[in-house]
Design an enzyme around this catalytic site. Structure first.
Site, PDB file in Angstrom:
ATOM      1  CG  ASP A   1      -1.902  -1.156   1.230  1.00  0.00           C
ATOM      2  OD1 ASP A   1      -1.995  -1.868   0.217  1.00  0.00           O
ATOM      3  OD2 ASP A   1      -2.543  -1.366   2.274  1.00  0.00           O
TER       4      ASP A   1
ATOM      5  CE  LYS B   1      -3.416  -4.578   1.164  1.00  0.00           C
ATOM      6  NZ  LYS B   1      -4.177  -3.741   2.110  1.00  0.00           N
TER       7      LYS B   1
ATOM      8  CB  CYS C   1      -2.247  -3.069   5.373  1.00  0.00           C
ATOM      9  SG  CYS C   1      -3.869  -2.301   5.157  1.00  0.00           S
TER      10      CYS C   1
END
Length: 234
Positions: free
Chosen positions: A27, A136, A169
């Protein structure tokens, strides 16, 4: 298979085969690293962004030089927010960007939404040809993605994990990786937590004692550079 290498880590060094290792980059998007992105708007702050971008970039360069597979994750939702789930989903209630967009309708479609700047990877972290990018819509890189199948198909057993955010995450991915029998190594200074320093320390504690190993960028790069040098002289 290639010759195994030992990466200095905590609580002990981790030995891995570079041919069976992947760098998983979590990310590295404007949402989490840029002023005006989701994390900044909801008040977590992005003061550590320049550091983590630099460190992740170094990890990627070292992995490429050692012929280690690099996989990038991008977190977010489709423009219609169908991937976010209805009110009966816990994501509806716990996702900070979803809550912010509901409270500020002018931001709908602008935060961690496919096609928005917020969703894009930052300019300094861009995949090279042949590297893998996966979408995702949940914290873990394994949830609802092809990640596990891609790793199994390549015989990957060890994951080096970097990116943001440390306690969300990144940790979620390592927890799932542990339960799926992958050896997971977090590059601590190539992550950035959402919250204060105590939260980062808590994640390191969890990983080092229960889920995997931690290292730092210098140690990782030096270990991989030694392996790359051994290959080039062979």
């Amino acid at each position: 298979m290639s010759d195994p290498i030992s990466i200095p880590a905590r609580p002990e060094p981790l030995v891995c085969d570079p041919a069976r290792t992947a760098l998983v980059v979590i990310d590295m998007q404007h949402a989490y690293l840029s002023k005006g992105g989701y994390l900044d708007l909801v008040g977590f702050g992005v003061e550590g962004s320049d550091r983590v971008i630099d460190q992740v970039g170094r990890c990627i360069a070292a992995a490429r030089a050692a012929n280690i597979l690099v996989i990038y994750l991008q977190n977010g939702f489709d423009p219609e927010l169908t991937q976010a789930g209805p009110e009966s989903s816990p994501v509806y209630h716990k996702s900070n960007p979803l809550k912010f967009m509901r409270a500020n309708p002018e931001y709908r479609g602008k935060l961690i939404t496919v096609g928005s700047r917020d969703y894009e990877l930052v300019d300094a972290i861009q995949p090279a040809p042949g590297e893998i990018v996966l979408h995702k819509s949940r914290y873990s890189a394994f949830c609802g993605t092809r990640l596990e199948a891609l790793l199994r198909g390549r015989g990957i057993t060890h994951l080096v994990v970097a990116g943001v955010n440390t306690n969300v995450c990144v940790e979620s991915t390592i927890r799932d990786g542990f339960h799926k029998e992958f050896f997971c190594l977090m590059v601590g200074d190539a992550t950035m937590q959402a919250g204060d320093e105590s939260i980062f320390r808590a994640t390191c504690h969890n990983i080092e004692n229960f889920l995997g190993w931690t290292t730092d960028t210098d140690a990782l790069c030096e270990a991989l550079a030694g392996d790359a040098g051994a290959e080039s002289s062979a």
